[in-house]
Enzyme design. Structure first.
Site, mmCIF file in Angstrom:
data_model
loop_
_atom_site.group_PDB
_atom_site.id
_atom_site.type_symbol
_atom_site.label_atom_id
_atom_site.label_comp_id
_atom_site.label_asym_id
_atom_site.label_seq_id
_atom_site.Cartn_x
_atom_site.Cartn_y
_atom_site.Cartn_z
ATOM 1 N N GLU A 1 5.124 -6.531 -10.717
ATOM 2 C CA GLU A 1 5.835 -6.122 -9.598
ATOM 3 C C GLU A 1 6.849 -7.073 -9.003
ATOM 4 O OE1 GLU A 1 5.508 -4.495 -5.060
ATOM 5 O OE2 GLU A 1 3.984 -5.173 -6.004
ATOM 6 N N LYS B 1 5.805 -1.947 -11.562
ATOM 7 C CA LYS B 1 6.055 -1.489 -10.478
ATOM 8 C C LYS B 1 7.365 -2.164 -9.945
ATOM 9 C CE LYS B 1 3.947 -1.232 -5.736
ATOM 10 N NZ LYS B 1 2.745 -1.061 -4.921
ATOM 11 N N ARG C 1 3.177 2.557 2.617
ATOM 12 C CA ARG C 1 3.785 3.202 3.396
ATOM 13 C C ARG C 1 4.332 4.576 3.429
ATOM 14 N NH1 ARG C 1 4.380 -0.176 8.059
ATOM 15 N NH2 ARG C 1 4.649 1.856 9.258
ATOM 16 N N SER D 1 7.825 1.804 -2.436
ATOM 17 C CA SER D 1 8.607 2.324 -1.463
ATOM 18 C C SER D 1 9.501 1.269 -0.626
ATOM 19 C CB SER D 1 8.115 3.374 -0.496
ATOM 20 O OG SER D 1 6.825 2.597 0.123
ATOM 21 N N GLY D 2 8.954 0.173 -0.470
ATOM 22 C CA GLY D 2 9.910 -0.958 -0.226
ATOM 23 C C GLY D 2 11.003 -0.805 1.317
#
Length: 339
Positions: free
Chosen positions: A174, A216, A289, A258-259
């Site tokens: 990621e 990711k 989230r 989603s960051g």
């Protein structure tokens, strides 16, 4: 190879990953931020709500867990990881021990936890864990990310991936390019391309089998404080263009974080990529989230709200499952939420 099968199962058609690997201390901080009452049983109650949500396996292929959750029993004393497996989902682990300041850098970070990782991964495999995930975080700013930080993090991610495959666990690397800042989408594109090129060079050097590895990734986005915010179709176009340059076709899939995006933005942008482009890899989700924000607000650490919160979680998983096929439409968000 078992790990290749696992990697492909994680990006099965219409499914994605739920990231639930927020450690207990950070979870309690989140509850306080959201003005939700906390108690010593809250972490177990929330983990149980997520992992045992009815029919979640229709749209969720795997769940990223913490060390504590891997070993956790539900309120009735039954193992949570065993129930995740019984429900047809693959348990994953985030084996890093947090981000530490990178010595000699201007506040940049590197993931920690390589010491003893071989032994820990062997134990996780014996417990039923099927995949691992290791995060690097790159902040765009004046002079950052630096070549030094990118190289250090690429090395650590590649070491984790190699050790995971040795243990029979499929790795997810990621390399997150963070949303925060006033940078343009063009700057994000350049940084993301650079980070990906160095990450895959490190994976090659460490003899990581790409067919057994997922990425990711963050989308190519305008910084959250940038006055010009790119439209959904522009985000899709720039992300796909960047990935075509830097992602080998050998990897089975890319799962997005989603960051900091809103729930709808994360879904709409994923959908636009899958609806409008022919791609050599699966594009799906590994959201935290963007799957759990609404369920958390509904739950509020109250037992009587669990069913409604699980229904909201199922709905968000369904919306993103459709987006992974390019079949999501905004009007579907108005459907009645059913579990």
């Amino acid at each position: 190879m078992k790990t290749a099968e696992t990697a492909n199962q994680l990006v099965a058609a219409g499914k994605g990953i739920m990231a639930a690997d927020r450690p207990a201390p950070a979870f309690y901080d989140l509850l306080r931020t959201e003005s939700i009452p906390t108690d010593e049983a809250a972490y177990r109650a929330w983990s149980e709500l997520l992992f045992l949500a009815p029919n979640l396996d229709e749209y969720v292929s795997g769940i990223i867990m913490t060390d504590e959750q891997v070993r956790m029993a539900d309120s009735g004393g039954a193992s949570l990881i065993e129930q995740v497996i019984e429900r047809g989902m693959i348990p994953g682990i985030s084996p890093a021990r947090g981000l530490e300041r990178l010595a000699g850098s201007d506040g940049e970070t590197v993931g920690s936890g390589l010491d003893g990782l071989r032994e820990r991964l062997a134990e996780y495999a014996a417990l039923g864990v099927g995949f691992s995930k290791w995060r690097a975080a790159f902040q765009i700013g004046p002079g950052t990310p630096s070549y030094y930080a990118i190289e250090a993090n690429a090395y650590v991610m590649a070491q984790m991936a190699a050790l995971s495959q040795e243990a029979g666990i499929a790795p997810i690397v990621e390399p997150e390019v963070m949303l925060w800042g006033d940078h343009t989408i063009e700057r994000c594109f350049a940084v993301t391309e650079w980070v990906l090129s160095r990450t895959f060079e490190a994976l090659y050097i460490h003899r990581v089998e790409l067919e057994s590895t997922l990425v990711k990734a963050s989308m190519v986005l305008s910084g959250d404080k940038c006055p010009e915010q790119a439209e959904v179709d522009t985000v899709a176009e720039q992300t796909v263009k960047c990935f075509r340059r830097g992602m080998p076709a050998a990897i089975p899939g890319i799962v997005f974080l989603s960051g900091g995006q809103s729930d709808i933005d994360a879904t709409a942008r994923l959908n636009a990529m899958n609806a409008n482009y022919e791609l050599p890899w699966k594009l799906s989700f590994s959201y935290a989230r963007a799957l759990q924000r609404e369920p958390l607000a509904i739950w509020g650490n109250r037992a009587e709200n669990v069913e409604a919160a699980q229904a909201a979680l199922y709905h968000r998983a369904k919306m993103n499952g459709l987006a992974s096929l390019g079949l999501w439409k905004e009007e579907l968000e108005g459907e009645a939420v059913v579990s």
